[in-house]
Design a protein around this motif. Structure first.
Motif, PDB file in Angstrom:
ATOM      1  N   ALA A 149      44.516  28.875  38.192  1.00  0.00           N
ATOM      2  CA  ALA A 149      43.388  28.452  39.038  1.00  0.00           C
ATOM      3  C   ALA A 149      42.689  29.676  39.640  1.00  0.00           C
ATOM      4  N   VAL A 150      43.476  30.660  40.057  1.00  0.00           N
ATOM      5  CA  VAL A 150      42.900  31.910  40.576  1.00  0.00           C
ATOM      6  C   VAL A 150      42.153  32.632  39.461  1.00  0.00           C
ATOM      7  N   LEU A 151      42.749  32.676  38.264  1.00  0.00           N
ATOM      8  CA  LEU A 151      42.103  33.324  37.126  1.00  0.00           C
ATOM      9  C   LEU A 151      40.769  32.660  36.819  1.00  0.00           C
ATOM     10  N   ARG A 152      40.739  31.349  36.821  1.00  0.00           N
ATOM     11  CA  ARG A 152      39.489  30.649  36.521  1.00  0.00           C
ATOM     12  C   ARG A 152      38.412  30.992  37.556  1.00  0.00           C
ATOM     13  N   THR A 153      38.790  31.029  38.814  1.00  0.00           N
ATOM     14  CA  THR A 153      37.837  31.395  39.859  1.00  0.00           C
ATOM     15  C   THR A 153      37.277  32.792  39.626  1.00  0.00           C
ATOM     16  N   GLN A 154      38.144  33.726  39.229  1.00  0.00           N
ATOM     17  CA  GLN A 154      37.690  35.083  38.949  1.00  0.00           C
ATOM     18  C   GLN A 154      36.715  35.118  37.779  1.00  0.00           C
ATOM     19  N   ILE A 155      37.026  34.360  36.739  1.00  0.00           N
ATOM     20  CA  ILE A 155      36.147  34.307  35.563  1.00  0.00           C
ATOM     21  C   ILE A 155      34.800  33.700  35.940  1.00  0.00           C
ATOM     22  N   GLU A 156      34.818  32.636  36.744  1.00  0.00           N
ATOM     23  CA  GLU A 156      33.577  31.947  37.104  1.00  0.00           C
ATOM     24  C   GLU A 156      32.679  32.778  38.016  1.00  0.00           C
ATOM     25  N   ARG A 157      33.216  33.830  38.604  1.00  0.00           N
ATOM     26  CA  ARG A 157      32.353  34.726  39.392  1.00  0.00           C
ATOM     27  C   ARG A 157      31.395  35.506  38.487  1.00  0.00           C
ATOM     28  N   GLN A 158      31.728  35.614  37.210  1.00  0.00           N
ATOM     29  CA  GLN A 158      30.885  36.345  36.273  1.00  0.00           C
ATOM     30  C   GLN A 158      30.205  35.434  35.252  1.00  0.00           C
ATOM     31  N   ILE A 159      30.818  34.289  34.954  1.00  0.00           N
ATOM     32  CA  ILE A 159      30.322  33.413  33.890  1.00  0.00           C
ATOM     33  C   ILE A 159      30.050  32.021  34.456  1.00  0.00           C
ATOM     34  N   LYS A 160      28.849  31.487  34.231  1.00  0.00           N
ATOM     35  CA  LYS A 160      28.479  30.174  34.754  1.00  0.00           C
ATOM     36  C   LYS A 160      28.430  29.089  33.677  1.00  0.00           C
ATOM     37  N   ASP A 161      28.757  29.450  32.429  1.00  0.00           N
ATOM     38  CA  ASP A 161      28.770  28.499  31.319  1.00  0.00           C
ATOM     39  C   ASP A 161      30.090  27.722  31.359  1.00  0.00           C
ATOM     40  N   ILE A 193      41.298  41.218  34.265  1.00  0.00           N
ATOM     41  CA  ILE A 193      40.477  40.479  35.231  1.00  0.00           C
ATOM     42  C   ILE A 193      41.295  40.146  36.474  1.00  0.00           C
ATOM     43  N   TYR A 194      42.535  39.704  36.254  1.00  0.00           N
ATOM     44  CA  TYR A 194      43.363  39.219  37.353  1.00  0.00           C
ATOM     45  C   TYR A 194      43.710  40.325  38.344  1.00  0.00           C
ATOM     46  N   MET A 195      43.977  41.513  37.823  1.00  0.00           N
ATOM     47  CA  MET A 195      44.384  42.621  38.694  1.00  0.00           C
ATOM     48  C   MET A 195      43.211  43.423  39.231  1.00  0.00           C
ATOM     49  N   ASN A 196      42.014  43.139  38.777  1.00  0.00           N
ATOM     50  CA  ASN A 196      40.849  43.910  39.214  1.00  0.00           C
ATOM     51  C   ASN A 196      40.628  43.855  40.727  1.00  0.00           C
ATOM     52  N   PRO A 197      40.795  42.693  41.387  1.00  0.00           N
ATOM     53  CA  PRO A 197      40.635  42.691  42.854  1.00  0.00           C
ATOM     54  C   PRO A 197      41.616  43.618  43.570  1.00  0.00           C
ATOM     55  N   LEU A 198      42.829  43.744  43.035  1.00  0.00           N
ATOM     56  CA  LEU A 198      43.799  44.658  43.641  1.00  0.00           C
ATOM     57  C   LEU A 198      43.306  46.097  43.537  1.00  0.00           C
ATOM     58  N   ILE A 235      49.634  45.983  50.596  1.00  0.00           N
ATOM     59  CA  ILE A 235      49.549  45.578  49.192  1.00  0.00           C
ATOM     60  C   ILE A 235      50.388  44.331  48.936  1.00  0.00           C
ATOM     61  N   GLU A 236      51.593  44.300  49.498  1.00  0.00           N
ATOM     62  CA  GLU A 236      52.437  43.111  49.342  1.00  0.00           C
ATOM     63  C   GLU A 236      51.733  41.874  49.880  1.00  0.00           C
ATOM     64  N   ALA A 237      51.083  42.001  51.025  1.00  0.00           N
ATOM     65  CA  ALA A 237      50.369  40.868  51.614  1.00  0.00           C
ATOM     66  C   ALA A 237      49.179  40.462  50.750  1.00  0.00           C
ATOM     67  N   ASP A 241      48.813  36.809  49.032  1.00  0.00           N
ATOM     68  CA  ASP A 241      47.774  35.918  49.541  1.00  0.00           C
ATOM     69  C   ASP A 241      46.660  35.678  48.531  1.00  0.00           C
ATOM     70  N   GLU A 242      46.222  36.728  47.855  1.00  0.00           N
ATOM     71  CA  GLU A 242      45.055  36.635  46.976  1.00  0.00           C
ATOM     72  C   GLU A 242      45.407  36.333  45.522  1.00  0.00           C
ATOM     73  N   LEU A 243      46.552  36.836  45.054  1.00  0.00           N
ATOM     74  CA  LEU A 243      46.896  36.720  43.635  1.00  0.00           C
ATOM     75  C   LEU A 243      48.140  35.877  43.374  1.00  0.00           C
ATOM     76  N   HIS A 244      48.836  35.482  44.427  1.00  0.00           N
ATOM     77  CA  HIS A 244      50.054  34.673  44.303  1.00  0.00           C
ATOM     78  C   HIS A 244      51.120  35.380  43.465  1.00  0.00           C
ATOM     79  N   LEU A 245      51.226  36.676  43.665  1.00  0.00           N
ATOM     80  CA  LEU A 245      52.193  37.504  42.949  1.00  0.00           C
ATOM     81  C   LEU A 245      53.148  38.152  43.948  1.00  0.00           C
TER      82      LEU A 245
END
Length: 317
Positions: A149-161, A193-198, A235-237, A241-245
């Motif tokens: 679900a987090v991955l999809r949100t990240q993808i949708e920030r760039q792609i609207k199709d 994509i997933y680790m880019n926010p980190l 970083i742990e926080a 919180d953001e990536l569920h890792l």
């Protein structure tokens, strides 16, 4: 940044699917799956085109197998026709997302790789005070822990199709509640994509000037011990919180001690391959496995281990 649309139509034209077949076949023309698909290439591509556009396309079951180096993992190998579709998707999304990545993200990117990552790490060690500290961290069961679900949100920030994103997410699902399948071409890009926010958090918020990452292994160089300790907690926080890792391990020590990163033992003045790589090379040399020998020598080409490995070859010859 403006989101991109109309990708489904661009990705799956007859011409794009043919190019995707060419890309998927590269280096695999002798394999049975490639040959089987290629025997009726026109009809297979036409059927794929029709299924994609009328909504009847579904992924075939993965072929699962285990690998044990560098650690035990389950690999999910896609059917060849699904690999063709992944190449069609990859060709469009790579440039869209690549421009959002930091320069020091080295895995699975054109012009990057383990040697470039090792070069950067050594340069960072040399430009850091010997008694300053580095902080090296690793994610616990990274691919198996990615929240889709987090991955999809990240993808949708760039792609609207939406139709294109829905298809992309099919390749992220392998029947488990979380995680993405290791073995898919697209999984490599999804990991980026997933680790880019980190990466951006560490560079922009924590203000790390010397920092690099390879998949889920990342390092900050040249800080005080107190600053590393403070950053570790932040970083742990962030990843929780953001990536569920969560982290599997971390190391905090002086830069003069060097580090073990991307298959190399690296210090300010020199670099060696890991001991296991030397063992692998010795076994390949004894068995006369020329392909493995060439691979090991290529891995060691910019290290102090190369001369030792060449001496092993001379002794065996």
């Amino acid at each position: 940044m403006k989101r991109v649309g109309f990708l489904f139509e661009k990705a799956f034209t007859p011409e794009a699917l043919y190019q995707a077949w060419e890309d998927a076949s590269a280096g695999k023309r002798g394999k049975r799956a490639t040959l089987d698909f290629g025997r009726n290439l026109a009809s297979n591509l036409d059927a794929l085109h029709t299924a994609l556009h009328n909504g009847s396309y579904t992924l075939q079951p993965y072929k699962e197998f285990q690998v044990y180096e560098p650690k035990e993992r389950t690999i999910f190998a896609p059917a060849f026709c699904d690999l063709v579709v992944q190449h069609a998707i990859y060709k469009l999304i790579y440039p869209i997302f690549n421009r959002t990545f930091i320069d020091q993200s080295y895995a699975c990117r054109k012009g990057k790789g383990t040697h470039a990552a090792a070069d950067y790490a050594q340069a960072a060690l040399r430009s850091s005070a010997p008694d300053s500290y580095l902080l090296q961290l690793d994610i616990r069961k990274f691919f198996y822990s990615i929240n889709r679900a987090v991955l999809r949100t990240q993808i949708e920030r760039q792609i609207k199709d939406v139709r294109f994103v829905n298809l992309m997410m099919q390749f992220a699902d392998y029947g488990q509640p979380v995680g993405i399948p290791i073995g898919n071409l697209l999984s490599q890009t999804y990991a980026l994509i997933y680790m880019n926010p980190l990466d951006h958090f560490i560079k922009r918020t924590l203000k790390a000037r010397r920092y690099c990452r390879y998949v889920d292994d990342f390092v900050i160089f040249g800080w005080s011990r107190a600053r590393c300790t403070e950053a570790l907690a932040k970083i742990e926080a962030f990843i929780a919180d953001e990536l569920h890792l969560s982290l599997s391990r971390h190391s905090m020590h002086k830069c003069k001690r060097g580090l073990n990163f991307v298959g190399f033992r690296t210090w300010r003045s020199t670099r060696f391959v890991r001991k296991h790589s030397l063992y692998t090379f010795s076994q390949a040399a004894k068995s006369g496995d020329s392909e493995a020998i060439a691979s090991c020598l290529g891995h060691a080409k910019r290290t102090a281990s190369l001369r030792h490995m060449l001496n092993i070859l001379k002794e065996i010859a």
